[in-house]
Design a protein around this motif. Structure first.
Motif, mmCIF file in Angstrom:
data_model
loop_
_atom_site.group_PDB
_atom_site.id
_atom_site.type_symbol
_atom_site.label_atom_id
_atom_site.label_comp_id
_atom_site.label_asym_id
_atom_site.label_seq_id
_atom_site.Cartn_x
_atom_site.Cartn_y
_atom_site.Cartn_z
ATOM 1 N N LEU A 1 0.881 -1.168 0.000
ATOM 2 C CA LEU A 1 0.000 0.000 0.000
ATOM 3 C C LEU A 1 0.916 1.214 0.000
ATOM 4 C CD1 LEU A 1 -2.398 -1.180 2.865
ATOM 5 C CD2 LEU A 1 -2.692 -1.547 0.426
ATOM 6 N N LEU A 2 0.853 2.026 -1.053
ATOM 7 C CA LEU A 2 1.879 3.059 -1.182
ATOM 8 C C LEU A 2 1.357 4.352 -1.776
ATOM 9 C CD1 LEU A 2 4.166 2.363 -4.261
ATOM 10 C CD2 LEU A 2 2.053 1.106 -3.876
ATOM 11 N N ASP A 3 2.035 5.415 -1.379
ATOM 12 C CA ASP A 3 1.809 6.738 -1.949
ATOM 13 C C ASP A 3 2.505 6.801 -3.307
ATOM 14 O OD1 ASP A 3 1.048 9.374 -2.176
ATOM 15 O OD2 ASP A 3 2.599 10.142 -0.835
ATOM 16 N N LEU B 1 3.182 -9.504 -7.362
ATOM 17 C CA LEU B 1 2.990 -8.528 -6.287
ATOM 18 C C LEU B 1 1.670 -7.782 -6.473
ATOM 19 C CD1 LEU B 1 4.244 -7.024 -3.813
ATOM 20 C CD2 LEU B 1 5.169 -5.377 -5.465
ATOM 21 N N LEU B 2 0.883 -7.706 -5.401
ATOM 22 C CA LEU B 2 -0.364 -6.945 -5.409
ATOM 23 C C LEU B 2 -0.097 -5.573 -4.803
ATOM 24 C CD1 LEU B 2 -2.693 -9.800 -4.097
ATOM 25 C CD2 LEU B 2 -2.367 -9.082 -6.476
ATOM 26 N N PHE B 3 -0.757 -4.547 -5.329
ATOM 27 C CA PHE B 3 -0.462 -3.209 -4.824
ATOM 28 C C PHE B 3 -1.665 -2.288 -4.971
ATOM 29 C CE2 PHE B 3 0.913 -3.719 -9.163
ATOM 30 C CZ PHE B 3 0.482 -2.579 -9.826
ATOM 31 N N VAL B 4 -1.751 -1.368 -4.018
ATOM 32 C CA VAL B 4 -2.798 -0.345 -4.000
ATOM 33 C C VAL B 4 -2.117 1.005 -3.858
ATOM 34 C CG1 VAL B 4 -4.726 0.626 -2.689
ATOM 35 C CG2 VAL B 4 -4.563 -1.856 -3.016
ATOM 36 N N PHE B 5 -2.416 1.912 -4.771
ATOM 37 C CA PHE B 5 -1.883 3.265 -4.671
ATOM 38 C C PHE B 5 -2.823 4.123 -3.830
ATOM 39 C CE2 PHE B 5 0.306 2.134 -8.719
ATOM 40 C CZ PHE B 5 1.597 2.396 -8.301
ATOM 41 N N ILE B 6 -2.225 4.982 -3.001
ATOM 42 C CA ILE B 6 -2.984 5.920 -2.177
ATOM 43 C C ILE B 6 -2.421 7.306 -2.461
ATOM 44 C CG2 ILE B 6 -3.629 6.567 0.169
ATOM 45 C CD1 ILE B 6 -3.098 3.638 0.971
ATOM 46 N N ALA C 1 -2.877 -2.158 -10.892
ATOM 47 C CA ALA C 1 -3.134 -1.904 -9.474
ATOM 48 C C ALA C 1 -4.442 -2.571 -9.058
ATOM 49 C CB ALA C 1 -3.216 -0.400 -9.214
ATOM 50 N N VAL C 2 -4.470 -3.094 -7.843
ATOM 51 C CA VAL C 2 -5.694 -3.692 -7.308
ATOM 52 C C VAL C 2 -6.736 -2.607 -7.050
ATOM 53 C CG1 VAL C 2 -6.676 -4.955 -5.349
ATOM 54 C CG2 VAL C 2 -4.466 -5.643 -6.298
ATOM 55 N N ASP C 3 -6.258 -1.434 -6.611
ATOM 56 C CA ASP C 3 -7.181 -0.337 -6.315
ATOM 57 C C ASP C 3 -6.393 0.970 -6.297
ATOM 58 O OD1 ASP C 3 -9.515 1.002 -5.723
ATOM 59 O OD2 ASP C 3 -10.003 -0.206 -3.957
ATOM 60 N N ALA D 1 -12.414 -1.733 1.815
ATOM 61 C CA ALA D 1 -12.825 -2.222 0.495
ATOM 62 C C ALA D 1 -11.606 -2.607 -0.341
ATOM 63 C CB ALA D 1 -13.648 -1.153 -0.221
ATOM 64 N N ALA D 2 -10.541 -1.815 -0.243
ATOM 65 C CA ALA D 2 -9.316 -2.120 -0.989
ATOM 66 C C ALA D 2 -8.661 -3.397 -0.462
ATOM 67 C CB ALA D 2 -8.344 -0.947 -0.894
ATOM 68 N N LEU D 3 -8.651 -3.569 0.854
ATOM 69 C CA LEU D 3 -8.067 -4.779 1.436
ATOM 70 C C LEU D 3 -8.874 -6.021 1.046
ATOM 71 C CD1 LEU D 3 -7.066 -3.546 5.019
ATOM 72 C CD2 LEU D 3 -5.653 -3.679 2.954
ATOM 73 N N ALA D 4 -10.185 -5.856 0.926
ATOM 74 C CA ALA D 4 -11.028 -6.974 0.485
ATOM 75 C C ALA D 4 -10.671 -7.371 -0.950
ATOM 76 C CB ALA D 4 -12.501 -6.588 0.579
ATOM 77 N N LYS D 5 -10.351 -6.385 -1.782
ATOM 78 C CA LYS D 5 -9.942 -6.680 -3.160
ATOM 79 C C LYS D 5 -8.607 -7.427 -3.183
ATOM 80 C CE LYS D 5 -12.313 -2.771 -5.356
ATOM 81 N NZ LYS D 5 -12.150 -1.526 -6.156
ATOM 82 N N ILE D 6 -7.709 -7.057 -2.272
ATOM 83 C CA ILE D 6 -6.428 -7.764 -2.182
ATOM 84 C C ILE D 6 -6.666 -9.224 -1.801
ATOM 85 C CG2 ILE D 6 -4.301 -7.969 -0.838
ATOM 86 C CD1 ILE D 6 -4.175 -4.931 -0.729
#
Length: 242
Positions: free
Chosen positions: A54-56, A78-83, A98-100, A113-118
């Motif tokens: 989970l990253l900026d 690798l799964l990743f979510v941008f914030i 990106a997952v989300d 919700a993003a963690l559920a997608k992961i």
């Protein structure tokens, strides 16, 4: 399924604290590391091998986009979510798969919700296990980052706490130890011939005896590798010579 191991990254300490606080409220997620710049994050991904990040996007030394682009070359699952506080990077984020994409500021339900997608993505990965890819080997040399094709590697030698990687065209110094590098290499091609040497068995031209040990020689370099006496028979079996 085991806990999802994540790394969180943001150069803003308050944002990092909030993100960590929300993630810790999900017992099936475990925070491996907290990073405050892109270079630190890339090194952490390579050494800790998380399930997700989970990253900026805007971070010092290396942007979040750059970190993910480099990471996927070595760890394609690798799964990743941008914030981010900026909408304009969403298209680029999803092009990277990106997952989300979460916009700041955000509340706990949005992160949940993003963690559920992961979790859903991890279940899909488990149902169709990916073939282990050895397209690139990630090498750290202080501030330099290299991505080597395994088939180009002739041998690796442990020298003074670091490792020297020899290819036909160049030698590289890696900060990783020899055990870490061995795990990254194809098992059918690379062999720990001695506690200080890994050799590519497809590159060996001939082997000579030297007192209580053996020496592996290679056609494309003057360098050679030691083979311990206890490993010699195993090397023969690996090369289908027995």
């Amino acid at each position: 399924m085991l806990k999802t191991r994540v790394i969180i990254a943001d150069d803003d300490e308050d944002s990092l604290d909030i993100l960590g606080f929300y993630v810790r409220q999900h017992p099936d997620f475990y925070i491996l590391d907290r990073c405050r710049d892109g270079e630190e994050l890339l090194n952490s991904i390579m050494s800790r091998q998380p399930d997700a990040v989970l990253l900026d996007i805007h971070m010092p030394k290396m942007s979040g986009m750059e970190v993910i682009d480099k990471s996927l070359k070595v760890k394609p699952d690798l799964l990743f979510v941008f914030i981010s506080g900026y909408e304009q990077y969403a298209v680029q984020a999803f092009e990277l798969a990106a997952v989300d994409y979460i916009l700041k500021p955000f509340e706990k339900p949005r992160l949940s919700a993003a963690l559920a997608k992961i979790k859903k993505a991890r279940k899909l990965q488990a149902q169709t296990p990916p073939v282990k890819l050895y397209q690139r080997i990630y090498i750290r040399d202080n501030n330099q980052h290299y991505y080597l094709n395994p088939e180009d590697i002739i041998m690796i030698e442990k020298i003074s706490g670091k490792c020297e990687i020899t290819t036909a065209s160049k030698s590289y110094t890696a900060n990783q130890n020899i055990s870490e590098l061995l795990k990254l290499l194809p098992e059918d091609t690379f062999f720990l011939s001695h506690r200080s040497y890994i050799i590519n068995i497809q590159k060996i031209s001939h082997v000579t005896a030297a007192n209580q040990t053996y020496i592996a020689h290679f056609p494309l370099t003057s360098k050679y590798a030691h083979i311990s006496k206890l490993k010699f028979d195993e090397l023969h079996r690996r090369m289908n010579l027995l």
